[in-house]
Design a protein around this motif. Structure first.
Motif, short mmCIF file in Angstrom:
data_model
loop_
_atom_site.label_atom_id
_atom_site.label_comp_id
_atom_site.label_asym_id
_atom_site.label_seq_id
_atom_site.Cartn_x
_atom_site.Cartn_y
_atom_site.Cartn_z
N GLY A 71 12.52 -15.01 -65.97
CA GLY A 71 13.48 -14.59 -66.97
C GLY A 71 14.89 -14.49 -66.42
O GLY A 71 15.11 -14.30 -65.22
N LYS A 72 15.86 -14.62 -67.33
CA LYS A 72 17.26 -14.56 -66.92
C LYS A 72 17.63 -13.19 -66.37
O LYS A 72 18.59 -13.05 -65.61
CB LYS A 72 18.15 -14.91 -68.11
CG LYS A 72 19.58 -15.21 -67.75
CD LYS A 72 20.37 -15.71 -68.95
CE LYS A 72 21.80 -16.06 -68.55
NZ LYS A 72 22.58 -16.57 -69.70
N GLU A 73 16.87 -12.17 -66.74
CA GLU A 73 17.17 -10.83 -66.22
C GLU A 73 16.92 -10.73 -64.72
O GLU A 73 17.31 -9.74 -64.09
CB GLU A 73 16.34 -9.79 -66.95
CG GLU A 73 14.84 -9.97 -66.85
CD GLU A 73 14.27 -10.85 -67.96
OE1 GLU A 73 13.05 -10.78 -68.19
OE2 GLU A 73 15.06 -11.59 -68.59
N ALA A 74 16.27 -11.75 -64.14
CA ALA A 74 16.09 -11.76 -62.67
C ALA A 74 17.40 -12.02 -61.96
O ALA A 74 17.49 -11.79 -60.75
CB ALA A 74 15.06 -12.81 -62.28
N CYS A 75 18.41 -12.51 -62.67
CA CYS A 75 19.73 -12.76 -62.08
C CYS A 75 20.58 -11.52 -62.28
O CYS A 75 20.96 -11.19 -63.41
CB CYS A 75 20.38 -13.98 -62.71
SG CYS A 75 19.40 -15.49 -62.56
N ILE A 76 20.86 -10.81 -61.22
CA ILE A 76 21.57 -9.54 -61.29
C ILE A 76 23.06 -9.77 -61.04
O ILE A 76 23.43 -10.43 -60.06
CB ILE A 76 21.00 -8.55 -60.25
CG1 ILE A 76 19.49 -8.38 -60.48
CG2 ILE A 76 21.71 -7.22 -60.32
CD1 ILE A 76 18.82 -7.56 -59.41
N PRO A 77 23.93 -9.27 -61.91
CA PRO A 77 25.38 -9.47 -61.70
C PRO A 77 25.85 -8.82 -60.40
O PRO A 77 25.39 -7.73 -60.03
CB PRO A 77 26.02 -8.81 -62.93
CG PRO A 77 24.92 -8.72 -63.94
CD PRO A 77 23.65 -8.55 -63.16
N CYS A 78 26.77 -9.48 -59.75
CA CYS A 78 27.39 -8.91 -58.55
C CYS A 78 28.33 -7.78 -58.95
O CYS A 78 28.77 -7.70 -60.11
CB CYS A 78 28.16 -9.97 -57.77
SG CYS A 78 27.12 -11.26 -57.04
N GLY A 79 28.64 -6.92 -58.02
CA GLY A 79 29.54 -5.81 -58.29
C GLY A 79 30.97 -6.27 -58.50
O GLY A 79 31.31 -7.45 -58.29
N PRO A 80 31.85 -5.38 -58.91
CA PRO A 80 33.25 -5.76 -59.15
C PRO A 80 33.91 -6.27 -57.87
O PRO A 80 33.66 -5.76 -56.78
CB PRO A 80 33.89 -4.44 -59.62
CG PRO A 80 32.99 -3.36 -59.10
CD PRO A 80 31.61 -3.94 -59.12
N GLY A 81 34.71 -7.31 -58.03
CA GLY A 81 35.44 -7.86 -56.90
C GLY A 81 34.59 -8.64 -55.92
O GLY A 81 35.03 -8.91 -54.81
N SER A 82 33.36 -9.01 -56.30
CA SER A 82 32.48 -9.75 -55.39
C SER A 82 31.95 -10.98 -56.09
O SER A 82 32.02 -11.10 -57.32
CB SER A 82 31.33 -8.87 -54.91
OG SER A 82 30.53 -8.44 -55.99
N LYS A 83 31.43 -11.89 -55.30
CA LYS A 83 30.86 -13.12 -55.82
C LYS A 83 29.56 -13.40 -55.10
O LYS A 83 29.26 -12.79 -54.07
CB LYS A 83 31.84 -14.28 -55.65
CG LYS A 83 32.27 -14.53 -54.21
CD LYS A 83 33.17 -15.75 -54.08
CE LYS A 83 34.45 -15.58 -54.88
NZ LYS A 83 35.36 -16.72 -54.72
N SER A 84 28.79 -14.34 -55.63
CA SER A 84 27.49 -14.65 -55.03
C SER A 84 27.60 -15.88 -54.14
O SER A 84 28.52 -16.70 -54.29
CB SER A 84 26.44 -14.90 -56.12
OG SER A 84 26.80 -16.04 -56.90
N THR A 85 26.67 -15.99 -53.21
CA THR A 85 26.61 -17.18 -52.38
C THR A 85 26.16 -18.37 -53.23
O THR A 85 25.72 -18.21 -54.37
CB THR A 85 25.63 -16.98 -51.21
OG1 THR A 85 24.35 -16.57 -51.75
CG2 THR A 85 26.14 -15.88 -50.28
#
Length: 862
Positions: free
Chosen positions: A483-497
């Protein structure tokens, strides 16, 4: 309080406070020997060292590995050290480091064994095999190889070189036997470019047999070429002379090229060694003997094609050692379950060929702390398999040690006694290779499962069971993949690899403040910053410091701050030099070590201990002082001297402890301070000098000019210069004080055209002159007009006063016959200013005098 080691029946116990206490024993050895003891050492809040000095208080060379390794709770470790002949002073020394009121767990020692001890009250003659050329000498010297001596000898006698030999310390010479197949061994060279290996034959050194004797055999000729065995499963040959591991996600049986695993499967990682042309990279071999050093530097085991076998060694009682290192085990989801379930297993097939009391030991070392014997086999054993199951995910070193006899023999009568291992298989090794693929357990959501048939950063869509990539700046949960809920948003001011594995900061931050955009660039602070606070003192006066390493942004999710515990580094020098995989090193965004300075308690080098991870997960960056239940109170740090907002970096640790049930958290407040260029200064709250008040939440203030926002057009203003020669300069200067760095540069000065003041003065003078002439003309005109009116008025008055008592008669407005109209007729029409000026000019051309005919109303007769 008096601190000392305390006897406890069958063991002795160290002190429990922070005093430095030594257990000392002096012993004199007739010949070299060793000391062996068992111990329990479970608390790294106490330093435990064992070292040896000679009678002149000089530390012996053999005690460089003096820091004793930690053991697990309830387990007894063992420690042995070589002793030289002569006087040896043994030291067991402990020093506790108390943090608050917590007491340390003591070190327990038992079964101290010393080999080579001799007691005497008078001089004795040197025993056979030794000599002394000085009466009353402190010790006897050992006769070298190929010499011998009898009791009380003053020198050693050389054996007949061609027909006799002797081992070191022999009392007689022995006739050299004819050479047999027991006196040489064969090795295989690495494969060449043609895929061939050469069989090489070598005499066992030192050579004691005679080739010229009757029935003696000669050394077989070397150089015969044979086909190399195939690569081991999971490896492939790329056309070179060596085998290489298959890339991640591929598999091979060793005879074919590596191929990707089919969809819905994953590589079955592990190791399967069944061809032995070269020793695998994660294995090593050595020779060890407690009593002597004959086999130092020798290989304990030799590869032999379809098996690996024990080597010659230096003597029959040598330990021939083979090690296999595996950094951890990670099972497929279908095998994991409750606590204590199987994580992997190691299986080996072996046989022993022995004519004496040979023993094969299989030992396991976990996390490089202690080596324990798991199983042993004595005497000749037929070809068989043994399996050891792994229940703990840790770093393992598996050891096979073979000894031909435990009798103190320096010769090699049992050179043909050996052990052969045909195959070694380890399943689920984290750094393993794959010889096959297995189906993925699609329905599982086990944490950390590798059984996900999707590329990294992809989740499984529930409806279609298809792989879809996580949205931008989200990371894939390790606890579920559906499910798409497995993708957790990064915190403010951060990005994902790129693979959506973790979130991180790229050291750039944007903030909107009162319609003004603030851009921050912390990249110059991305390298690890360090801070040491203290000193602090234990209740007994031991000085220590807390040392922090901070990796503000890391490197795309990699944790760059490293802390090490160097108490046991000396015992794993070879591992430290060749690999980063050792348990004394921790890597994180923020970590802490306790430093004991060199002057404290007599230690000769500063020590680093109790290295812990304070933050291994990046949460976010914001100007707010609160994020995910981490609150930085405003009174923790001094008030900033500018209106530039502080930027806060937030982290957490995924490891929980008894006192920190939610794990540790860390907040780093970045403050703009132009007076502190470069790396700036890191500090902790004055109310929490250790960086934390409760041991779970840590706070740091990092002041630097590099924490100021990037300069924009709002950070400078313009100054206009005077107009000179038709040109005007405009300069640009920074606002003071300057609270920005880098960003845009000051614009170049601007030059523009302008009108000078001389021109306007000329225009003003011309207009003024014209106005003055006009006013003079108007003044003259109205003055003349006034003169005429006065003249007429005076004439009227004179006429009125010519005859008294008579009323003046009204002048006739009509023109009498014969009279000229000499009076000027004045029209009532008003003239314009231009007309008046024209009339004035015309009258100036006429006569300036005017004749006025006075008329009387009386009759001519009067």
């Amino acid at each position: 309080m008096h601190s000392s080691w305390i006897p406890r029946g069958n063991y002795i116990e160290s002190n429990r406070d922070d005093c430095t206490v030594s257990l000392i024993y002096a012993v004199h050895l007739k010949k070299s020997g060793y000391v062996f003891f068992e111990y329990q050492y479970v608390d790294n809040n106490i330093f435990f060292e064992f070292f040896i000095q000679n009678d002149q208080c000089q530390e012996m060379d053999t005690t460089t590995d003096k820091w004793v390794k930690l053991t697990d709770n309830g387990e007894w470790g063992s420690h042995s050290v070589m002793l030289k002949s002569g006087t040896n002073i043994l030291y067991w020394r402990t020093t506790g480091i108390l943090m608050g009121s917590k007491a340390v767990k003591p070190v327990l020692v038992k079964n101290i064994t010393i080999e080579g001890v001799a007691y005497t009250s008078e001089c004795f003659p040197c025993k056979p095999g030794t000599f002394s050329n000085k009466p009353g000498s402190f010790s006897c010297q050992v006769c070298p190889r190929n010499t011998y001596s009898e009791k009380g000898a003053k020198e050693c006698i050389r054996c007949k070189e061609d027909s006799q030999f002797s081992e070191e310390g022999s009392s007689e010479c022995i006739e050299r036997p004819p050479c047999t197949t027991k006196d040489y061994f064969q090795i295989h060279t690495p494969c060449d470019e043609e895929g061939k290996t050469q069989i090489m034959y070598k005499w066992i050194e030192p050579k004691i047999c005679r080739e010229d004797a009757t029935d003696a055999i000669r050394l077989p000729p070397s150089g015969e070429k044979k086909d190399c065995p195939p690569c081991n499963p999971g490896f492939y040959n790329n056309g070179s002379s060596s085998c290489h591991p298959c890339p991640s996600g591929t598999f091979s049986d060793g005879t074919k090229e590596c191929r990707p695993c089919p969809a819905g499967t994953e590589p079955a990682l592990g190791f399967e060694y069944k061809w032995w042309n070269v020793l695998p990279g994660n294995m090593k071999t050595s020779c060890f003997n407690v009593g002597n050093s004959k086999c130092d530097g020798m290989n304990g085991w030799e590869v032999a094609g379809d098996h690996i076998q024990s080597g010659a060694g230096g003597s029959d009682n040598d330990y021939l050692i083979l090690n296999l290192h595996i950094p951890g085990f990670k099972p497929p989801t279908s095998m994991t379950g409750a606590m204590g379930s199987e994580l992997g297993r190691i299986t080996f097939v072996f046989e022993t060929l022995c004519s004496a009391d040979c023993v094969l030991y299989f030992m396991v070392d976990i996390n490089r702390k202690s080596t324990n014997v798991v199983e042993s086999w004595g005497g000749t054993k037929e070809k068989q398999a043994y399996t050891h199951i792994i229940f703990k995910n840790a770093t393992f070193t598996f050891t096979w040690a073979f000894q031909r006899t435990n009798q103190g023999q320096d010769n090699r009568r049992f050179i043909n006694d050996m052990v052969k291992i045909y195959s070694i298989t380890a399943t689920n090794a984290v750094d393993g290779v794959a010889s096959s693929c297995r189906a993925c357990a699609l329905g599982s959501e086990q944490s950390g499962s590798s059984c996900v048939p999707c590329p990294p950063g992809h989740y499984i869509e529930k409806e279609t069971n298809q792989c879809k990539e996580c949205p931008l700046d989200t990371y894939l949960s390790i606890h579920q993949v559906y499910g798409k809920e497995a993708c957790i948003p990064c915190g403010p001011g951060s990005k994902s690899t790129q693979d959506h594995s973790v979130c991180y900061s790229d050291c750039f931050f944007y903030h909107e403040k009162e319609n003004q955009s603030l851009h921050y660039d912390f990249s110059n602070l991305s390298s690890v910053g360090s801070f040491m606070n203290g000193p602090s003192f234990t209740s007994k006066g031991t000085k220590y410091f807390h040392f922090f390493n901070i990796s503000l942004c890391g490197h795309e999710g990699k944790k760059m701050a490293l802390c090490t515990n160097n108490i046991t580094d000396f015992t794993v020098k070879e591992i430290v030099a060749g690999s980063d995989d050792y348990t004394n090193l921790v890597g994180a965004f923020v970590c802490q070590s306790t430093i004991i300075p060199s002057e404290s308690k007599g230690f000769r080098a500063a020590l680093s201990s109790q290295s812990i991870i304070l933050a291994d997960t990046f949460l976010g960056v914001t100007v707010e002082s609160t994020l995910q239940n981490i609150n930085i109170k405003e009174d923790m740090f001094p008030v900033p001297s500018s209106q530039i907002p502080d930027v806060h970096f937030f982290y957490k640790s995924s490891t929980t402890t008894t006192s920190c049930i939610n794990g540790r958290s860390t907040a780093v407040k970045m403050r703009c301070n132009p007076a502190k260029p470069g790396a700036g200064v890191i500090s902790v709250p004055s109310k929490c000098p250790a960086g934390t008040c409760d041991g779970c939440a840590f706070y740091f203030l990092w002041e630097s000019a590099e924490a100021c926002p990037l300069c924009t057009e709002h950070d400078f203003h313009e100054i206009e210069g005077a107009c000179k020669r038709g040109f005007q300069e405009t300069l640009y200067v920074w606002n003071e004080p300057k609270w920005c760095i880098k960003g845009i540069s000051l614009p170049e000065k601007k030059l523009s055209t302008c009108e000078t003041v001389d021109f306007w003065l000329k225009v003003g003078a011309g207009v003024g002159a014209f106005t003055a002439v006009l006013l003079v003309a108007l003044t003259c005109y109205f003055w003349k007009k006034n003169q005429k009116l006065e003249y007429k008025y005076s004439k009227l008055v004179m006429t009125t006063n010519s005859k008294e008592c008579e009323l003046p008669a009204a002048d006739s407005c009509a023109i009498m016959e014969g009279e000229d109209n000499e009076e000027e007729v004045v029209y009532s029409n008003k003239q314009s200013l231009l007309g008046k000026l024209k009339s004035l000019a015309t009258k100036e051309k006429e006569d300036h005098f005017e004749s006025v005919q006075l008329k009387s109303s009386r009759s001519p007769n009067i």
